[in-house]
Scaffold this motif. Structure first.
Motif, PDB file in Angstrom:
ATOM      1  N   GLY A  92       0.958  -1.209  -0.024  1.00 28.00           N
ATOM      2  CA  GLY A  92       0.025  -0.008  -0.150  1.00 28.00           C
ATOM      3  C   GLY A  92       0.947   1.338  -0.003  1.00 28.00           C
ATOM      4  O   GLY A  92       1.466   1.777   0.855  1.00 28.00           O
ATOM      5  N   TRP A  93       0.890   1.903  -0.978  1.00 25.51           N
ATOM      6  CA  TRP A  93       1.396   3.481  -1.187  1.00 25.51           C
ATOM      7  C   TRP A  93       0.301   4.423  -1.220  1.00 25.51           C
ATOM      8  O   TRP A  93      -0.629   4.338  -1.945  1.00 25.51           O
ATOM      9  N   TRP A  94       0.605   5.854  -0.845  1.00 27.85           N
ATOM     10  CA  TRP A  94       0.117   6.945  -0.949  1.00 27.85           C
ATOM     11  C   TRP A  94       1.046   7.821  -2.128  1.00 27.85           C
ATOM     12  O   TRP A  94       2.113   7.908  -1.976  1.00 27.85           O
ATOM     13  N   GLU A  95       0.223   8.332  -3.153  1.00 29.92           N
ATOM     14  CA  GLU A  95       1.070   8.909  -4.280  1.00 29.92           C
ATOM     15  C   GLU A  95       1.857  10.052  -3.805  1.00 29.92           C
ATOM     16  O   GLU A  95       2.845  10.487  -4.070  1.00 29.92           O
ATOM     17  N   GLN A  96       1.358  10.749  -2.716  1.00 27.82           N
ATOM     18  CA  GLN A  96       1.789  11.954  -2.133  1.00 27.82           C
ATOM     19  C   GLN A  96       3.369  11.678  -1.575  1.00 27.82           C
ATOM     20  O   GLN A  96       4.107  12.602  -1.586  1.00 27.82           O
ATOM     21  N   LYS A 135      -0.390   7.167  -9.575  1.00 30.55           N
ATOM     22  CA  LYS A 135       0.689   6.051  -9.869  1.00 30.55           C
ATOM     23  C   LYS A 135       0.874   5.782 -10.989  1.00 30.55           C
ATOM     24  O   LYS A 135       2.007   5.436 -11.660  1.00 30.55           O
ATOM     25  N   HIS A 325       4.714   3.026   5.645  1.00 34.69           N
ATOM     26  CA  HIS A 325       4.383   2.743   4.086  1.00 34.69           C
ATOM     27  C   HIS A 325       5.058   4.146   3.551  1.00 34.69           C
ATOM     28  O   HIS A 325       4.427   4.773   2.646  1.00 34.69           O
ATOM     29  N   THR A 326       6.091   4.609   3.742  1.00 39.50           N
ATOM     30  CA  THR A 326       6.986   5.714   3.267  1.00 39.50           C
ATOM     31  C   THR A 326       8.420   5.169   2.933  1.00 39.50           C
ATOM     32  O   THR A 326       8.679   4.146   3.442  1.00 39.50           O
TER      33      THR A 326
END
Length: 361
Positions: A92-96, A135, A325-326
């Motif tokens: 799980g990634w957050w585009e920011q 993404k 998750h960063t």
């Protein structure tokens, strides 16, 4: 960096290792290096989870302590004609948090450095600056000038891509920054529990496990638990540290340095009440700090372990960690040490009668 003590050296080697779901070999090799001298037997299941068995004074109940070897990352899907690498997320990634971050592509010919490309703000419209980049539109620049050159570097579809962040002891030396705390800290807890039980009689058989493919569906925990058939299971992982600016108590309760988190509920499992009470009673008895938390989303390896065979009483014990998750996350060394201390004290008391009482009362 100053010379590291044994624990910090272990944490450095675990987090500096690269391993996304489906390619955990580097991390598994490091975990094996540290846990093998402490175990009576080392095996792997057919997906690649590492299982270290330590026999106590009785055959007794089987206690499984599972941390997952994999970290979130990416996978090469294609290379365009100019040599830019397209990818998909794995986990799980957050585009920011993705643009302009350094990465390593793991190829058959060795590691290839790269960066997720981004446009300079000078050429962006005011509207574009406000919108996250999807993404699907991102790419990785590895310095290749053509598809052929990228392939000569060894890059090919299916290759693993991992974030870059070297293990760092911060100015406050209790604070430790690294990539892959999610979840090499769980692997470290499993190793350290076996270390502290090395010359201790415990009335059970303990399994320290490094599972694979947790970030894509708790897969290794399922196969490892099927092999072990545990009587009690602990998923050890990172939790949410909700102690930074902008995070409200509605979003989380965890605070770094306040002890391991006892997870009452997450999307994968409701904590077993008898085991939860036994663990917190043990913590109270030994003055070990802990904190309760619950998460509406996400889950840990406990979610797969507790559904094994005819059911396994299980509990997730987590370490409050900032910026999971960063590329770079931070946790507190005291929480790691108190989690180990708590699990060791629990294991010392888990004889067959106690386990039966937890299960059947």
């Amino acid at each position: 960096m100053a010379e590291l003590d044994h624990t910090l050296q272990m944490l450095k080697e675990l987090t500096d290792a690269n391993g996304i779901p489906g390619n955990e070999r580097e991390a598994r090799d490091v975990m094996r290096k540290f846990i093998e001298p402490l175990a009576d037997e080392i095996t792997t299941d057919n997906l690649g989870s590492l299982i270290a068995k330590k026999q106590g004074s009785q055959e007794g109940p089987k206690i499984m302590i599972a941390g997952h070897l994999d970290e979130i990352g990416f996978m090469v899907t294609s290379i365009d004609d100019k040599g830019f690498v397209k990818f998909q997320t794995v986990g799980g990634w957050w585009e920011q948090v993705m643009l302009a971050q350094r990465v390593t592509i793991m190829t058959r010919k060795g590691n290839v450095p790269g960066v997720i490309g981004s446009k300079p703000p000078h050429i962006l419209s005011p509207e574009a600056r406000k919108k996250p980049v999807d993404k699907k539109d991102m790419f990785i620049d590895i310095g290749a000038t053509s598809k052929e050159e990228a392939m000569e570097f060894g890059v090919r579809p299916g290759d693993s891509i991992v974030p870059v962040c070297e293990f760092t002891v911060m100015k406050n030396e209790k604070m430790l920054m690294a990539k892959a705390w999610d979840n090499r800290i769980g692997c470290a807890i499993a190793i350290e529990v076996l270390r502290q039980l090395k010359d201790v009689d415990h009335p059970n058989t303990v399994y320290g496990v490094g599972t694979v493919q947790e970030e894509v569906g708790l897969r290794g925990a399922r196969t490892a638990a099927h092999l072990i058939k545990p009587d009690i299971g602990f998923g050890v992982d990172v939790g949410i540290a909700a102690d930074t600016p902008g995070v409200s108590e509605k979003e989380g309760l965890g605070k770094m340095g306040k002890g391991p988190q006892i997870i009452m509920y997450d999307a994968s499992m409701v904590a077993h009440k008898g085991l939860r009470d036994f663990v917190t009673d043990t913590a109270d008895e030994h003055n070990i700090p802990y904190q309760f938390d619950a998460m509406a989303g996400g889950g840990t390896d406990s979610g797969a372990i507790h559904l094994t065979a005819n059911g396994v009483p299980a509990l997730s014990i987590t370490i409050a960690t900032r910026y999971i998750h960063t590329h770079a996350a931070i946790l507190h060394r005291d929480d790691f040490e108190n989690a180990v201390k708590l699990i060791v004290e629990v294991i010392k008391k888990l004889d067959q009668d106690t386990v039966n009482k937890i299960i059947f009362e």
